[in-house]
Design a protein around this motif. Structure first.
Motif, PDB file in Angstrom:
ATOM      1  N   UNK A  88       0.817  -1.197   0.000  1.00  0.00           N
ATOM      2  CA  UNK A  88       0.000   0.000   0.000  1.00  0.00           C
ATOM      3  C   UNK A  88       0.854   1.251   0.000  1.00  0.00           C
ATOM      4  N   UNK A  89       0.217   2.439  -0.004  1.00  0.00           N
ATOM      5  CA  UNK A  89       0.973   3.699  -0.047  1.00  0.00           C
ATOM      6  C   UNK A  89       1.963   3.856   1.095  1.00  0.00           C
ATOM      7  N   UNK A  90       1.559   3.484   2.318  1.00  0.00           N
ATOM      8  CA  UNK A  90       2.457   3.652   3.469  1.00  0.00           C
ATOM      9  C   UNK A  90       3.672   2.747   3.350  1.00  0.00           C
ATOM     10  N   UNK A  91       3.472   1.496   2.975  1.00  0.00           N
ATOM     11  CA  UNK A  91       4.593   0.571   2.873  1.00  0.00           C
ATOM     12  C   UNK A  91       5.488   0.910   1.676  1.00  0.00           C
ATOM     13  N   UNK A 130      -1.084   2.013   9.572  1.00  0.00           N
ATOM     14  CA  UNK A 130      -0.371   2.972   8.710  1.00  0.00           C
ATOM     15  C   UNK A 130      -1.070   3.140   7.371  1.00  0.00           C
ATOM     16  N   UNK A 131      -1.526   2.042   6.788  1.00  0.00           N
ATOM     17  CA  UNK A 131      -2.218   2.133   5.497  1.00  0.00           C
ATOM     18  C   UNK A 131      -3.550   2.866   5.626  1.00  0.00           C
ATOM     19  N   UNK A 132      -4.207   2.711   6.764  1.00  0.00           N
ATOM     20  CA  UNK A 132      -5.476   3.416   6.967  1.00  0.00           C
ATOM     21  C   UNK A 132      -5.260   4.910   7.160  1.00  0.00           C
ATOM     22  N   UNK A 133      -4.157   5.284   7.812  1.00  0.00           N
ATOM     23  CA  UNK A 133      -3.900   6.693   8.086  1.00  0.00           C
ATOM     24  C   UNK A 133      -3.258   7.430   6.913  1.00  0.00           C
ATOM     25  N   UNK A 134      -2.538   6.697   6.053  1.00  0.00           N
ATOM     26  CA  UNK A 134      -1.779   7.343   4.976  1.00  0.00           C
ATOM     27  C   UNK A 134      -2.632   8.254   4.097  1.00  0.00           C
ATOM     28  N   UNK A 135      -3.837   7.840   3.641  1.00  0.00           N
ATOM     29  CA  UNK A 135      -4.629   8.724   2.784  1.00  0.00           C
ATOM     30  C   UNK A 135      -5.093  10.008   3.475  1.00  0.00           C
TER      31      UNK A 135
END
Length: 567
Positions: free
Chosen positions: A189-192, A304-309
């Motif tokens: 995902x974006x965070x990773x 992290x993936x939930x917060x990134x957007x």
């Protein structure tokens, strides 16, 4: 081959200038710092003494001062990095048509006078300012955020954030885009993708940005003086007070040298930490660090993936806001019918502050001095930087890389030490006009930037055209005039405009060297913003912003702003 070895001589004028206007003031500061006596008229002793250093290190006030300044510099560097990543990534993703406008958001604050930006932060954080107004709208009690460490930190982040953004942009733009696409194809995902691909590959740029921002933030005093209201003390303010007001040059010099030593030490620590995190650069085997167990790691990744957007646009918006909104506040305050520059409430529209500026002979005289200084500075810097650029690009002599690092050295050392040293040299050699002393220091500060721009321009020259002209019988002078110069003209013009803006708005070092008969406009508005708060300072500041924007529009016509920085 022989010509390429002799090309190093082209850098000789620049080297001589640095020895006279950079090494000599720094040497004077070093000499003053090891004097036994603090008396102004005490004779110079060639036998070094550690009395000044012992006084500083033995005094709890000075130890606390150095510690607070160090922590402030580190905090500003860290906050700048946090806000710079979204901005730099945003710039790399803009379309070619939109990219110059994105760069304008970064370059307009960067090239605007530091006093102007500090005034904008004052209007933002004032008791009746925007932040306080938003808090009251949310039902919170009015709060005064000025005159504290938080306000000074915000001001310094606003001042130095562009340097961090541009340092990160260089490496992010050069990254292979297919790596991130491959990571996305593998399910990251974006965070990773950011943490495992973008961030590790950007660490060399982060090292440069952290080093540069820390060096500048830990030696800054203008923003701390204005936004801190003299209630927040940093080392630069004390150096200025000891050297300019108390005339205790040995103590001020020792304090400046300790600032220099601390800056070098922290720079080495930053380089070491980044080096450990980038073992592939030195072809070393990476260390295996202990990791989290699988279950907590999966949970952390999901969070992290939930917060990134959400976090990315918030940080991006915060970065653009802190860069541009204070400048907008200054422009609005310049037409506010309020007698005080720091009143954020709009009381009515008026042009009278502009009229007061344009009819005041002091402002006009100081503006003329600044204009003369900037034009002379650019002319000399161009004459020094252009031959040096040819030496560094076309020379093949031993020590070329070391020479290039030496020519860029003024960017890495505190300007306060240079200003203090030049002030003392002008007092020792009082036959030298103050204008020449200020000019010499301005050239030292501006030439490295112009050299970086011109070096890229020289590297892009078409050698085939020069060889063809030489084969047709053209003399070297004619080749330079008819072949090389037309190709260099856009790059030279851009370098001159950037150099002009930097010299015209310089205040940190110039404040040490101005006299009652030699005052620049930025130092004038700094003094007025410090001791009086008439709204004319906002009018002058808005004129600074408009001039900066107009010259950047000119630069963009010669060369897109994104290409200017990549050079």
């Amino acid at each position: 081959m022989q010509d390429s070895k002799r090309a190093g001589l082209l850098a000789a004028p620049y080297v001589l200038w640095l020895l006279a206007a950079f090494a000599a003031p720094l040497g004077a500061v070093a000499l003053l710092s090891v004097q036994e006596s603090s008396e102004m008229f005490a004779p110079l002793e060639l036998v070094p003494s550690g009395a000044q250093y012992a006084e500083i290190l033995g005094d709890a006030f000075f130890r606390r001062l150095l510690g607070n300044t160090l922590l402030l510099g580190l905090a500003v560097a860290g906050a700048s990095a946090l806000l710079a990543y979204p901005l730099a990534l945003w710039l790399t993703r803009l379309s070619p048509r939109a990219k110059p406008y994105g760069f304008a958001i970064i370059l307009v604050p960067l090239l605007t006078n530091v006093v102007v930006r500090s005034l904008g932060i004052i209007l933002l954080l004032a008791p009746q300012g925007v932040v306080s107004g938003i808090g009251q709208w949310l039902g919170l009690q009015p709060v005064n955020l000025l005159f504290g460490w938080f306000a000074v930190g915000v001001s310094l982040v606003q001042v130095f954030l562009p340097f961090m953004v541009l340092a990160l942009y260089d490496v992010l733009e050069a990254q292979e885009k297919r790596l991130e696409e491959a990571a996305a194809g593998l399910g990251a995902g974006p965070a990773m993708r950011f943490w495992r691909v973008t961030f590790p590959l950007s660490l060399p740029g982060l090292r440069g940005g952290l080093t540069l921002v820390f060096l500048m933030a830990s030696t800054a005093y203008v923003s701390a003086t204005l936004v801190g209201g003299r209630k927040v003390l940093v080392t630069g303010m004390v150096v200025l007070r000891e050297g300019m007001e108390i005339l205790n040059y040995p103590l001020a010099s020792a304090l400046a040298m300790l600032m220099l030593a601390t800056s070098v030490l922290v720079t080495l620590v930053i380089a070491r930490l980044i080096g450990l995190a980038t073992p592939w650069v030195a072809a070393r085997v990476p260390r295996r660090w202990p990791g989290l167990p699988p279950a907590p790691r999966r949970a952390l990744v999901q969070v992290a993936e939930a917060l990134a957007p959400v976090v990315y646009p918030l940080l991006l918006g915060a970065g653009i806001f802190i860069l541009m909104f204070p400048l907008l506040l200054v422009a609005v305050a310049s037409v506010n019918d309020s007698p005080q520059a720091t009143v954020a409430q709009f009381l009515g529209f008026t042009w009278k502050w502009y009229a007061a500026v344009l009819t005041n002979p002091r402002y006009l005289s100081d503006a003329w001095t600044s204009l003369q200084l900037a034009l002379c500075c650019v002319a000399i810097a161009l004459a020094l930087a252009l031959p040096a650029a040819f030496a560094l690009v076309r020379g093949s002599f031993a020590g070329k890389e070391a020479l290039g690092a030496f020519l860029m050295l003024p960017l890495a050392l505190p300007g306060i030490a240079i200003g203090l040293g030049m002030l003392r040299l002008l007092q020792w050699f009082n036959q030298v006009p103050p204008f020449l002393g200020v000019l010499a220091v301005h050239v030292v500060l501006v030439t490295p930037f112009m050299l970086a721009l011109l070096r890229a321009s020289v590297a892009q020259l078409d050698r085939g055209l020069e060889e063809a002209a030489g084969g047709l019988g053209a003399t070297p002078a004619r080749v330079f005039r008819r072949v090389i110069l037309p190709q260099l003209a856009p790059g030279m013009a851009v370098a001159c405009v950037i150099g002009f803006l930097m010299s015209f708005g310089e205040v940190t070092v110039t404040a040490f060297l101005t006299t009652a008969r030699l005052q620049t406009l930025p130092v004038r508005i700094y003094a007025e913003a410090t001791f009086s708060l008439e709204n004319t300072v906002n009018a002058i500041s808005t004129l600074f912003i408009l001039v900066t924007m107009a010259l950047l529009v000119l630069v963009n016509r010669l060369m897109p702003l994104d290409r200017v920085w990549k050079r």
